[in-house]
Design a protein around this motif. Structure first.
Motif, short mmCIF file in Angstrom:
data_model
loop_
_atom_site.label_atom_id
_atom_site.label_comp_id
_atom_site.label_asym_id
_atom_site.label_seq_id
_atom_site.Cartn_x
_atom_site.Cartn_y
_atom_site.Cartn_z
N ARG A 299 -8.08 0.87 -3.52
CA ARG A 299 -7.17 -0.32 -3.64
C ARG A 299 -7.99 -1.60 -4.16
NH1 ARG A 299 -5.27 -1.00 2.45
NH2 ARG A 299 -7.53 -0.14 2.69
N SER B 256 -3.11 0.59 -4.22
CA SER B 256 -2.48 -0.82 -4.05
C SER B 256 -1.42 -0.85 -4.96
CB SER B 256 -3.38 -2.09 -4.20
OG SER B 256 -2.66 -3.06 -4.01
N GLU C 36 0.96 -1.26 -0.14
CA GLU C 36 0.04 -0.07 -0.16
C GLU C 36 0.93 1.28 -0.04
OE1 GLU C 36 -2.88 2.28 3.02
OE2 GLU C 36 -3.26 0.02 3.15
#
Length: 179
Positions: free
Chosen positions: A171, A138, A123
């Motif tokens: 993400r 991500s 991350e």
């Protein structure tokens, strides 16, 4: 005439000799054809080996000409475990942040700062100019897709009159969250 043999016996012997000659000719012809087949096969194999070597040499010469340029991010990258500027980043993370910057610029946004969260492996959190809060992306997703999702979410929030929030999470594919 020879004693004990008839004319027919001599003729039979002559025919037998010609039969042997015919068989010998067939055998010679087969040997000749086998030798020609082996020569043709060997020639074909040599030709194929030569072509493979040529292609390999061409590939090897072009491979040496490839220059690898590692991208470096132009923004400040902060490691949240130490609270200082992150210097020991992997080349993959550096390249990802640099590519993410380029993608945000293409969408008329600018990254101000990037954060490497403590305890997170894949991350990166980024701060974008003219928005209060961070955007969680991500490393497993494409920087272009992450930047586009973040830009769409920012446009949505700005359209709703929301100037800032704690974070935007892009993400997960086809999903965006904000808090």
């Amino acid at each position: 005439m020879q004693a004990g043999k008839t004319i027919a016996a001599k003729r039979e012997r002559l025919e037998a000799d010609s039969e042997r000659d015919r068989v010998r000719k067939v055998i010679r012809r087969r040997k000749l054809m086998a030798i020609l087949a082996v020569i043709l096969l060997a020639g074909l194999l040599l030709f194929l080996a030569f072509r493979v070597f040529q292609e390999w040499a061409k590939w090897a010469s072009t491979r040496q000409e490839i220059i690898v340029i590692e991208k470096e991010p132009s923004v400040e990258v902060i490691d949240e475990t130490t609270g200082k500027n992150a210097e020991n980043l992997s080349s993959r993370v550096k390249e990802y942040i640099a590519n993410l910057e380029e993608e945000f610029v293409a969408l008329d946004r600018k990254i101000v700062r990037a954060h490497i969260p403590a305890g997170k492996i894949r991350e990166v959190d980024v701060e974008v100019e003219s928005f209060t809060g961070i955007i969680k992306v991500s490393l497993d997703r494409s920087p272009a897709v992450s930047a586009e999702d973040a830009s769409r979410m920012l446009n949505y929030l700005e359209g709703q009159g929301i100037q800032g929030c704690e974070y935007i999470d892009v993400r997960i594919e086809r999903k965006a969250y904000w808090k």
